[in-house]
Write a protein that holds these residues in place. Structure first.
Motif, PDB file in Angstrom:
ATOM      1  N   ASN A 166      36.729 -43.379 -36.164  1.00  0.00           N
ATOM      2  CA  ASN A 166      36.913 -42.392 -36.925  1.00  0.00           C
ATOM      3  C   ASN A 166      38.385 -40.964 -35.746  1.00  0.00           C
ATOM      4  OD1 ASN A 166      34.961 -41.860 -34.896  1.00  0.00           O
ATOM      5  ND2 ASN A 166      34.084 -40.367 -36.559  1.00  0.00           N
ATOM      6  N   ASP A 169      43.954 -42.469 -32.577  1.00  0.00           N
ATOM      7  CA  ASP A 169      44.643 -41.731 -33.262  1.00  0.00           C
ATOM      8  C   ASP A 169      46.154 -43.235 -32.260  1.00  0.00           C
ATOM      9  OD1 ASP A 169      47.477 -40.617 -33.799  1.00  0.00           O
ATOM     10  OD2 ASP A 169      46.755 -38.400 -32.687  1.00  0.00           O
ATOM     11  N   TYR A 170      47.170 -43.752 -33.437  1.00  0.00           N
ATOM     12  CA  TYR A 170      47.514 -44.634 -33.065  1.00  0.00           C
ATOM     13  C   TYR A 170      49.265 -43.882 -32.496  1.00  0.00           C
ATOM     14  CZ  TYR A 170      51.348 -43.063 -36.095  1.00  0.00           C
ATOM     15  OH  TYR A 170      52.335 -42.030 -37.169  1.00  0.00           O
ATOM     16  N   ASP A 192      55.726 -46.343 -42.781  1.00  0.00           N
ATOM     17  CA  ASP A 192      55.289 -45.399 -42.760  1.00  0.00           C
ATOM     18  C   ASP A 192      53.510 -46.286 -41.921  1.00  0.00           C
ATOM     19  OD1 ASP A 192      53.941 -45.769 -44.568  1.00  0.00           O
ATOM     20  OD2 ASP A 192      54.328 -43.647 -45.186  1.00  0.00           O
ATOM     21  N   ARG A 193      53.565 -47.308 -41.859  1.00  0.00           N
ATOM     22  CA  ARG A 193      52.134 -48.400 -41.436  1.00  0.00           C
ATOM     23  C   ARG A 193      52.207 -48.942 -40.897  1.00  0.00           C
ATOM     24  NH1 ARG A 193      52.698 -52.191 -46.601  1.00  0.00           N
ATOM     25  NH2 ARG A 193      55.047 -52.112 -46.076  1.00  0.00           N
ATOM     26  N   ALA A 223      38.685 -46.852 -43.164  1.00  0.00           N
ATOM     27  CA  ALA A 223      39.842 -46.091 -43.798  1.00  0.00           C
ATOM     28  C   ALA A 223      39.993 -46.718 -45.359  1.00  0.00           C
ATOM     29  CB  ALA A 223      41.179 -47.986 -43.515  1.00  0.00           C
ATOM     30  N   CYS A 304      57.498 -43.400 -39.783  1.00  0.00           N
ATOM     31  CA  CYS A 304      55.844 -43.045 -39.521  1.00  0.00           C
ATOM     32  C   CYS A 304      55.305 -41.947 -40.596  1.00  0.00           C
ATOM     33  CB  CYS A 304      56.033 -41.143 -38.281  1.00  0.00           C
ATOM     34  SG  CYS A 304      57.456 -40.247 -39.187  1.00  0.00           S
ATOM     35  N   MET A 305      54.607 -42.125 -40.161  1.00  0.00           N
ATOM     36  CA  MET A 305      52.868 -41.219 -40.949  1.00  0.00           C
ATOM     37  C   MET A 305      53.501 -40.494 -41.940  1.00  0.00           C
ATOM     38  SD  MET A 305      49.864 -41.303 -40.219  1.00  0.00           S
ATOM     39  CE  MET A 305      48.849 -41.568 -41.821  1.00  0.00           C
ATOM     40  N   GLU A 308      52.921 -36.809 -40.933  1.00  0.00           N
ATOM     41  CA  GLU A 308      53.775 -36.811 -39.535  1.00  0.00           C
ATOM     42  C   GLU A 308      54.874 -36.273 -39.874  1.00  0.00           C
ATOM     43  OE1 GLU A 308      54.947 -39.283 -35.377  1.00  0.00           O
ATOM     44  OE2 GLU A 308      53.212 -39.632 -36.668  1.00  0.00           O
ATOM     45  N   SER A 337      49.355 -39.694 -48.079  1.00  0.00           N
ATOM     46  CA  SER A 337      48.007 -40.526 -47.704  1.00  0.00           C
ATOM     47  C   SER A 337      47.911 -39.670 -46.206  1.00  0.00           C
ATOM     48  CB  SER A 337      47.306 -42.316 -47.690  1.00  0.00           C
ATOM     49  OG  SER A 337      48.369 -42.634 -46.575  1.00  0.00           O
ATOM     50  N   ASP A 339      46.043 -38.581 -42.454  1.00  0.00           N
ATOM     51  CA  ASP A 339      45.073 -39.102 -40.934  1.00  0.00           C
ATOM     52  C   ASP A 339      43.669 -38.611 -41.721  1.00  0.00           C
ATOM     53  OD1 ASP A 339      45.601 -36.980 -40.484  1.00  0.00           O
ATOM     54  OD2 ASP A 339      46.945 -36.973 -38.576  1.00  0.00           O
ATOM     55  N   ASN A 341      42.801 -35.471 -40.537  1.00  0.00           N
ATOM     56  CA  ASN A 341      43.110 -33.636 -40.002  1.00  0.00           C
ATOM     57  C   ASN A 341      43.614 -32.720 -40.666  1.00  0.00           C
ATOM     58  OD1 ASN A 341      41.975 -35.234 -37.217  1.00  0.00           O
ATOM     59  ND2 ASN A 341      44.091 -35.608 -37.429  1.00  0.00           N
TER      60      ASN A 341
END
Length: 382
Positions: A166, A169-170, A192-193, A223, A304-305, A308, A337, A339, A341
């Motif tokens: 948890n 952070d990638y 973004d995956r 997840a 990216c996600m 982001e 989705s 992350d 935060n």
């Protein structure tokens, strides 16, 4: 009753296994063991015995016919892979048991004795993970006390500390390096995956390889919890809309939009309206090169996600964001989705590729005078 037959309550498994075993005895048995059947019509044999016959076929046959008392472990606590490897269901961290001395004697507890089969199954870890019998932890699931993250140095436990799922952070290079030490690599899947792939053989040590197994379980659980939470939020949030208007021509287009599972909620009382601008770079995965301050920014999915991209717009002073799908084959409206935060303070919505292209076509004809409104969809009428 036999192991698998008792589990499934259907004798057909035992009957099928018996026929397989009888056929092997009749067609494949030779003086030194068993041989491969080269031709099923003639019965011709091949001078060959594949290793999976011993490692998988016979193991499954044994489990099929054996009584539970003959197996040596509680099969309720394991999952069998297609390679007939036993994977413990409860693999979690073991960090709070105190041990006195090299015998693994617990404070105010007994000594946990490994079964012979458990020692055999996990013998690859015995030099660094559990060389001593250790204490059961009564507050945690069964296998928490079995697969431990600890080493014994001079008869004394030394706990390990590592990255928790948890906290991962990638984008954090230190986190990526920690995963690499555990034999985990990050593979982009497009858009973004990303995918995490674990290979214990690539870990820097046996113990870090075990850490990698545990991290992969934790990240999967994390997840799943996040997906369930987002689904619950999605079910309770009304649909949204993106309306694009040309102030010069008076043309207005309205599209059904996917929600974001992050950022503020759009309600009928607080729509977001601003002049449209297309992001540069188009995917918005790095710092904005053009001025989006006070405007609604249009971006493309990928690279990216979702969250982001929206953060990049927020950092540049944007009012909101519209993200357009990059998949030609998809007409679905997705929920974007996050992350986990809670640091996004501007709204964002998602459009499928077809609707996004229609928005951009209107924008290209009347750029300075194109306005986008992000809003709550009106209630459906019967």
């Amino acid at each position: 009753s036999s192991g698998i037959n008792a589990e499934y309550g259907d004798p057909k498994y035992v009957e099928a296994g018996a026929r397989i075993m009888q056929a092997m005895e009749r067609r494949c048995r030779v003086m030194c063991g068993y041989s491969s059947l080269k031709n099923t019509n003639t019965g011709e044999l091949e001078d060959r015995l594949d290793s999976f016959v011993l490692a998988e076929t016979f193991k499954y046959l044994y489990l099929l016919f054996a009584d539970n008392s003959e197996i040596g472990v509680d099969m309720e606590r394991y999952v069998l892979t297609t390679e007939a490897h036993l994977i413990p269901i409860h693999i979690q961290r073991f960090s709070d048991v105190k041990v006195n001395g090299s015998k693994g004697v617990c404070e105010n507890r007994g000594v946990y004795v490994w079964t012979w089969l458990e020692r055999l199954l996990f013998s690859q870890y015995t030099s660094s993970v559990f060389p001593e019998d250790v204490c059961p932890d009564e507050d945690q699931p069964y296998f928490n006390r079995n697969l431990k993250l600890a080493t014994h140095i001079g008869g004394k436990r030394q706990e390990t500390s590592s990255l928790r799922a948890n906290d991962f952070d990638y984008r954090n290079s230190e986190h990526v390096a920690i995963l690499r030490s555990m034999g985990i690599t990050l593979e982009p899947l497009g858009g973004d995956r990303i995918q995490l792939v674990h290979n214990a053989a690539q870990a820097h040590s046996e113990q870090l390889g075990v850490e990698g197994v545990i991290f992969m379980k934790e990240i999967t659980d994390h997840a799943n919890r996040l997906a369930q939470s987002q689904k619950a939020q999605l079910d309770n949030i009304p649909m949204k809309e993106v309306m694009v208007s040309s102030l010069q021509t008076g043309i207005k287009l309205t599209f059904q939009a996917g929600k974001a599972m992050f950022g503020p909620e759009l309600t009928p009382e607080n729509p977001v309206v601003g002049v449209a601008i297309q992001a540069d770079p188009p995917e918005g995965c790095t710092k904005m090169l053009n001025s989006v301050a006070g405007k609604v920014t249009v971006l493309f999915r990928g690279g990216c996600m979702f969250v982001e991209k929206v953060r990049r717009v927020q950092e540049a002073g944007g009012l909101g964001a519209v993200i357009i799908d990059n998949s030609v084959d998809s007409s679905a409206v997705l929920a974007m989705s996050g992350d986990g935060n809670n640091n996004v303070y501007i709204p964002s919505l998602f459009l499928n590729k077809e609707d996004g292209e229609a928005l951009l076509e209107l924008y290209s004809k009347d750029r300075p005078m194109t306005v986008i409104e992000l809003r709550d969809a009106p209630p459906k009428t019967e």
